[in-house]
Each structure stands twice: as structure tokens, then as C-alpha cells.
Design a protein around this motif. Structure first.
Motif, PDB file in Angstrom:
ATOM      1  N   ALA A   1      19.724   5.805 -11.473  1.00  9.36           N
ATOM      2  CA  ALA A   1      20.252   4.438 -11.609  1.00  9.36           C
ATOM      3  C   ALA A   1      19.125   3.411 -11.532  1.00  9.36           C
ATOM      4  O   ALA A   1      19.289   2.323 -11.005  1.00  9.36           O
ATOM      5  N   GLY A   2      17.974   3.783 -12.063  1.00  8.68           N
ATOM      6  CA  GLY A   2      16.846   2.861 -12.104  1.00  8.68           C
ATOM      7  C   GLY A   2      16.046   2.775 -10.819  1.00  8.68           C
ATOM      8  O   GLY A   2      15.034   2.078 -10.769  1.00  8.68           O
ATOM      9  N   ARG A   3      16.461   3.465  -9.766  1.00  8.41           N
ATOM     10  CA  ARG A   3      15.771   3.420  -8.471  1.00  8.41           C
ATOM     11  C   ARG A   3      14.926   4.673  -8.287  1.00  8.41           C
ATOM     12  O   ARG A   3      15.398   5.780  -8.529  1.00  8.41           O
ATOM     13  N   GLY A   4      13.678   4.491  -7.836  1.00  4.36           N
ATOM     14  CA  GLY A   4      12.769   5.614  -7.705  1.00  4.36           C
ATOM     15  C   GLY A   4      12.588   6.080  -6.272  1.00  4.36           C
ATOM     16  O   GLY A   4      12.775   5.303  -5.326  1.00  4.36           O
ATOM     17  N   SER A   5      12.222   7.333  -6.107  1.00  2.00           N
ATOM     18  CA  SER A   5      11.927   7.864  -4.774  1.00  2.00           C
ATOM     19  C   SER A   5      10.856   8.946  -4.893  1.00  2.00           C
ATOM     20  O   SER A   5      10.810   9.682  -5.877  1.00  2.00           O
ATOM     21  N   VAL A   6       9.990   9.005  -3.880  1.00  2.89           N
ATOM     22  CA  VAL A   6       8.924  10.000  -3.829  1.00  2.89           C
ATOM     23  C   VAL A   6       8.867  10.554  -2.410  1.00  2.89           C
ATOM     24  O   VAL A   6       8.830   9.788  -1.439  1.00  2.89           O
ATOM     25  N   THR A   7       8.873  11.882  -2.277  1.00  2.50           N
ATOM     26  CA  THR A   7       8.742  12.526  -0.967  1.00  2.50           C
ATOM     27  C   THR A   7       7.309  13.027  -0.802  1.00  2.50           C
ATOM     28  O   THR A   7       6.793  13.744  -1.665  1.00  2.50           O
ATOM     29  N   LEU A   8       6.677  12.633   0.316  1.00  2.00           N
ATOM     30  CA  LEU A   8       5.283  12.983   0.557  1.00  2.00           C
ATOM     31  C   LEU A   8       5.172  14.264   1.372  1.00  2.00           C
ATOM     32  O   LEU A   8       6.026  14.552   2.218  1.00  2.00           O
ATOM     33  N   PRO A   9       4.089  15.028   1.166  1.00  5.50           N
ATOM     34  CA  PRO A   9       3.902  16.281   1.908  1.00  5.50           C
ATOM     35  C   PRO A   9       3.357  16.022   3.308  1.00  5.50           C
ATOM     36  O   PRO A   9       3.091  14.874   3.685  1.00  5.50           O
ATOM     37  N   GLN A  10       3.148  17.078   4.078  1.00  4.48           N
ATOM     38  CA  GLN A  10       2.661  16.936   5.445  1.00  4.48           C
ATOM     39  C   GLN A  10       1.255  16.362   5.502  1.00  4.48           C
ATOM     40  O   GLN A  10       0.956  15.511   6.339  1.00  4.48           O
ATOM     41  N   GLU A  11       0.403  16.798   4.600  1.00  8.41           N
ATOM     42  CA  GLU A  11      -0.998  16.363   4.633  1.00  8.41           C
ATOM     43  C   GLU A  11      -1.325  15.558   3.384  1.00  8.41           C
ATOM     44  O   GLU A  11      -1.070  16.001   2.261  1.00  8.41           O
ATOM     45  N   ILE A  12      -1.905  14.370   3.596  1.00 10.40           N
ATOM     46  CA  ILE A  12      -2.288  13.511   2.476  1.00 10.40           C
ATOM     47  C   ILE A  12      -3.761  13.749   2.180  1.00 10.40           C
ATOM     48  O   ILE A  12      -4.651  13.181   2.826  1.00 10.40           O
ATOM     49  N   ALA A  53       2.133   8.382  -9.572  1.00 14.12           N
ATOM     50  CA  ALA A  53       3.587   8.270  -9.421  1.00 14.12           C
ATOM     51  C   ALA A  53       4.002   6.822  -9.169  1.00 14.12           C
ATOM     52  O   ALA A  53       5.003   6.347  -9.714  1.00 14.12           O
ATOM     53  N   LEU A  54       3.235   6.120  -8.337  1.00 14.03           N
ATOM     54  CA  LEU A  54       3.567   4.725  -8.036  1.00 14.03           C
ATOM     55  C   LEU A  54       3.373   3.824  -9.255  1.00 14.03           C
ATOM     56  O   LEU A  54       4.141   2.878  -9.462  1.00 14.03           O
ATOM     57  N   LEU A  55       2.369   4.095 -10.065  1.00 18.42           N
ATOM     58  CA  LEU A  55       2.180   3.316 -11.286  1.00 18.42           C
ATOM     59  C   LEU A  55       3.338   3.536 -12.253  1.00 18.42           C
ATOM     60  O   LEU A  55       3.832   2.590 -12.880  1.00 18.42           O
ATOM     61  N   ASP A  56       3.786   4.774 -12.371  1.00 22.88           N
ATOM     62  CA  ASP A  56       4.921   5.063 -13.240  1.00 22.88           C
ATOM     63  C   ASP A  56       6.189   4.395 -12.701  1.00 22.88           C
ATOM     64  O   ASP A  56       6.975   3.824 -13.460  1.00 22.88           O
ATOM     65  N   GLY A  57       6.366   4.446 -11.376  1.00 26.46           N
ATOM     66  CA  GLY A  57       7.516   3.782 -10.767  1.00 26.46           C
ATOM     67  C   GLY A  57       7.479   2.288 -10.961  1.00 26.46           C
ATOM     68  O   GLY A  57       8.516   1.642 -11.157  1.00 26.46           O
ATOM     69  N   LEU A  58       6.288   1.713 -10.947  1.00 22.63           N
ATOM     70  CA  LEU A  58       6.135   0.271 -11.149  1.00 22.63           C
ATOM     71  C   LEU A  58       6.610  -0.139 -12.538  1.00 22.63           C
ATOM     72  O   LEU A  58       7.173  -1.216 -12.723  1.00 22.63           O
ATOM     73  N   GLU A  59       6.397   0.728 -13.510  1.00 22.51           N
ATOM     74  CA  GLU A  59       6.819   0.419 -14.875  1.00 22.51           C
ATOM     75  C   GLU A  59       8.313   0.658 -15.087  1.00 22.51           C
ATOM     76  O   GLU A  59       8.970  -0.068 -15.823  1.00 22.51           O
ATOM     77  N   ARG A  60       8.863   1.690 -14.415  1.00 24.17           N
ATOM     78  CA  ARG A  60      10.222   2.125 -14.735  1.00 24.17           C
ATOM     79  C   ARG A  60      11.298   1.580 -13.809  1.00 24.17           C
ATOM     80  O   ARG A  60      12.476   1.536 -14.199  1.00 24.17           O
ATOM     81  N   CYS A  61      10.932   1.175 -12.601  1.00 25.32           N
ATOM     82  CA  CYS A  61      11.951   0.919 -11.579  1.00 25.32           C
ATOM     83  C   CYS A  61      11.794  -0.456 -10.932  1.00 25.32           C
ATOM     84  O   CYS A  61      10.679  -0.919 -10.712  1.00 25.32           O
ATOM     85  N   PRO A  62      12.901  -1.093 -10.554  1.00 24.95           N
ATOM     86  CA  PRO A  62      12.823  -2.331  -9.768  1.00 24.95           C
ATOM     87  C   PRO A  62      12.419  -2.063  -8.329  1.00 24.95           C
ATOM     88  O   PRO A  62      11.929  -2.950  -7.630  1.00 24.95           O
ATOM     89  N   SER A  63      12.621  -0.811  -7.851  1.00 24.26           N
ATOM     90  CA  SER A  63      12.238  -0.475  -6.482  1.00 24.26           C
ATOM     91  C   SER A  63      11.946   1.014  -6.374  1.00 24.26           C
ATOM     92  O   SER A  63      12.513   1.822  -7.103  1.00 24.26           O
ATOM     93  N   VAL A  64      11.026   1.340  -5.464  1.00 28.84           N
ATOM     94  CA  VAL A  64      10.677   2.733  -5.188  1.00 28.84           C
ATOM     95  C   VAL A  64      10.672   2.919  -3.676  1.00 28.84           C
ATOM     96  O   VAL A  64      10.165   2.061  -2.935  1.00 28.84           O
ATOM     97  N   VAL A  65      11.248   4.024  -3.214  1.00 33.80           N
ATOM     98  CA  VAL A  65      11.283   4.343  -1.784  1.00 33.80           C
ATOM     99  C   VAL A  65      10.437   5.589  -1.533  1.00 33.80           C
ATOM    100  O   VAL A  65      10.609   6.605  -2.205  1.00 33.80           O
ATOM    101  N   LEU A  66       9.512   5.491  -0.562  1.00 37.92           N
ATOM    102  CA  LEU A  66       8.702   6.635  -0.158  1.00 37.92           C
ATOM    103  C   LEU A  66       9.326   7.288   1.071  1.00 37.92           C
ATOM    104  O   LEU A  66       9.700   6.601   2.020  1.00 37.92           O
TER     105      LEU A  66
END
Length: 371
Positions: A274-285, A296-309
Motif C-alpha cells: 500500500a505504498g508503505r515500505g519496511s526494512v528489517t535489519l540483521p543482528q550485526e551492521i 534500500a533506503l534510496l529505493d524507498g525514498l523514490e517509491r514510498c511516502p514512508s519507510v519503517v526500519l
């Protein structure tokens, strides 16, 4: 909002109001003419929607751009004799323009105002399949460098390329190519419509940088359709050949993407529903994870009004992770979009970030607000 953007927005509002005042009378005349249309009148209303779409796209006003775009598609069908302007069709156009006028009159709140009803009504005329509940039409993604900047739906792409038109990506510099030559962006947009069609356009204020990396340049991208050959387009827009890109000469720059769905970036997945993005992060960055997160965040910036990490599972990260999130937060805010988190960061990582200067102990949230 920068001073430049405020000035451009005010100019845009004044220009829109000047022309929207007479739109109802024009539409009523179009309805009265039925199948015997005054081509110039229909074209003038089409050009108004087209101009508003272009200006809104340049300013990042996505709601206004979307609604004007859907109005433009219906009007294109009328002017090309694919659609008779019956009372029902004109009524939908009137309601769409009424909503568009309201958005313009409330420009600073326009991104928060709903347009779903009007868009659905217009889609039911121009693209019935896309108007069906749950339908997500494919889009062409036109890229610059490593990131897509324009996503064009199939109907608009077909209309833009009709009549033998070719697609071009024009890369202006707002400072040197436009302001430096005593022109305004809206003047450039209007001049382009005399010989072709603006499919989309966008100013990239993020390229200006900050005091540490001042760019002295504001890219202004225009996706343009015209019957002219490449050698003539460069002369028309007064740009060097390398900044007039014939899309068919770079087929690798055009790909098909979905409005909703999952997109994988290395170890990470951007899920869009529904136009809303989400990304799940692993244990170690790690460094590779950071690179995947940026993509992923750049793609979300283009496609979505909001992204939740979802960073609830993260147990190890370093200073570069915090820097990445600060940069992402600024990029999303600059475009009026939201970047949030689903839960608080682990307390030990939060304390470590505060110790390194990222946030203050008294702040209720750390780096990003809770969704």
C-alpha cells in the motif's frame, strides 16, 4: 524549506490560480460540444493539467502531481478522440480540478490531504484495469546514475510515445543553465510543451550539499517526449549533447518495477505494501550491510511516502551506522517523507550512540521517531 524552494512554490501557486479560475467554464463548454470539439479549447485545458503536473513534479508536490497527471491522461483521451466528453466524464474532471484547486490553495498541507477518491474516479475512465481493487500497474523506471528518479506508468508512457515521439532525459542545472541565464524553471517547462510533452520533472535539492560539501549546482531533470531528433533537441534546450540523453540509446536505464512488492538489496529486503515500505535489519551492521541499507533506503525514498526500519534485532553496529541514519533522515525530511523505526534501539547501542554525539539523553527517541 529553502528560500529558493519557497520562491518557486509561491510562483507556482500564483500561476496555477491564474489559470484554474476559468477551468469550470472551459469544461462546461467541452461537455456542450460533445463529439464536435473545439480542439484548441480541449488542448488548452490539457496543457493546464500538463503544466501543473510538471511544476508539482519539480517541487516534489507528489499529491498535486499525481492528481494533475490523472486529469491529463483523461484529457489526452478526449483530445485524441478516444473518449467523448459526456456529462459523466466531465463531472469527474470537474471534481478532480476542484480537488486540485483545493490542494493548490493549501499548498503546504497538500501532501497530507487525501486524493484517493478523485484518482480512482479518473482511473476508472483512463485505465479501468488499474482502477480495480488491489491492481498495481507496472511502471517504467528511468534511471540517472545508480538510482531511479522517474517511475512512469504504462498509460502515460504509451501516451508520451504516441505519434512517433522519442523519450529524452534532459539534465539542466538550475543555477547555471536557468537562473544564470535570467530564466525561470516554469518558463523552461512552458517552452518545452510547444514542441513536445513533459512526462515528468524533478529538482534535486539534495545535490546542493552542506557547508562541508557545497555543490553550487542544483540538478533539474526533465523526462521529455518529442518527435524531434537528438541533434535538434540539444539546440532547442540549449544544453550540451552529453546532458540530452536519448532513452533508446541507453536501454539498460529502463527497467520494470512494481509499485508494491519486495525488492532485494544484497542481504536486505525492502517490502512495500500500500505504498508503505519496511526494512528489517540483521543482528550485526557490517560495511556490506550498510551499503545494502543505503540502496534500500534510496529505493524507498523514490517509491514510498514512508519507510519503517525494524532495528529491534540489532546487537552490534558502529559509528557509520549512526551517520547513515542521520543522512537518511535528512534526505527523507527534505522530500517531505518519513523515515521511522518500529521499536527502540537496544539500550546499550543507544547509550553508545549518545556518547559519540548522536542525540541527547533527554530525547524520547534516538535518531529516528517511532512509527
Amino acid at each position: 524549506m529553502t528560500a529558493e524552494l519557497l520562491d518557486l512554490t509561491q510562483s507556482f501557486v500564483e500561476d496555477c490560480r491564474e489559470h484554474l479560475d476559468s477551468i469550470e467554464a472551459s469544461l462546461m463548454d467541452i461537455e456542450a460540444a460533445g463529439e464536435h470539439q473545439d480542439a484548441e479549447l480541449v488542448n488548452s485545458v490539457f496543457r493546464l493539467a500538463h503544466s501543473i503536473k510538471g511544476g508539482a513534479g519539480m517541487l516534489g508536490l507528489d499529491n498535486i502531481k499525481t492528481l494533475a497527471h490523472k486529469l491529463e491522461n483523461v484529457l489526452h483521451m478526449v483530445r485524441s478522440n478516444e473518449l467523448t466528453p459526456t456529462h459523466e466524464v466531465v463531472d469527474v474532471l470537474l471534481k478532480g480540478f476542484d480537488r486540485l484547486t483545493y490542494l493548490v490553495d493549501n499548498i503546504h498541507e497538500s501532501e497530507k490531504l487525501p486524493i484517493d477518491v478523485q484518482v480512482a474516479q479518473l482511473l476508472s475512465i483512463s485505465n479501468p484495469d488499474a482502477a480495480k481493487e488491489g491492481a498495481k500497474p507496472e511502471q517504467a523506471s528511468i534511471e540517472v546514475g545508480a538510482r531511479g528518479i522517474f517511475h512512469v506508468d504504462a498509460v502515460s508512457l504509451e501516451q508520451a510515445k504516441s505519434g512517433g515521439n522519442e523519450l529524452y532525459l534532459l539534465e539542466f542545472d538550475l543555477i547555471h543553465d536557468i537562473h544564470g541565464k535570467g530564466r525561470m524553471p516554469f518558463e523552461v517547462l512552458k517552452s518545452l510543451t510547444d514542441t513536445g510533452r513533459i512526462v515528468d520533472c524533478k529538482l534535486d535539492f539534495s545535490a546542493v550539499g552542506d557547508l562541508d560539501a557545497f555543490g553550487n549546482s542544483i540538478p533539474f531533470y526533465v523526462l521529455y517526449a518529442t518527435i524531434l531528433e537528438p541533434k535538434y533537441v540539444s539546440g532547442l534546450v540549449k544544453l550540451p549533447d552529453e546532458r540530452v540523453r536519448h532513452i533508446d540509446d541507453a536501454p539498460e536505464a529502463v527497467s520494470v518495477v512494481k509499485g508494491d512488492g519486495d525488492e532485494t538489496f544484497g542481504s536486505l529486503t525492502l517490502s512495500v505494501a500500500a505504498g508503505r515500505g519496511s526494512v528489517t535489519l540483521p543482528q550485526e551492521i557490517t560495511a556490506p550491510v550498510l551499503a545494502d541499507l543505503r540502496a534500500a533506503l534510496l529505493d524507498g525514498l523514490e517509491r514510498c511516502p514512508s519507510v519503517v526500519l525494524d532495528w529491534s534485532g540489532v546487537v552490534r553496529c558502529d559509528v557509520f551506522f549512526y551517520q547513515m541514519l542521520l543522512s537518511a533522515r535528512a534526505s527523507y525530511a527534505r522530500q517531505g517523507k518519513e523515515l521511522k523505526v518500529s521499536a527502540p534501539l537496544a539500550e546499550d547501542l543507544r547509550k553508545a550512540g549518545i556518547t559519540q554525539g548522536f542525540g541527547a539523553p533527554e530525547e524520547s527517541s534516538f535518531l529516528l521517531p517511532l512509527a
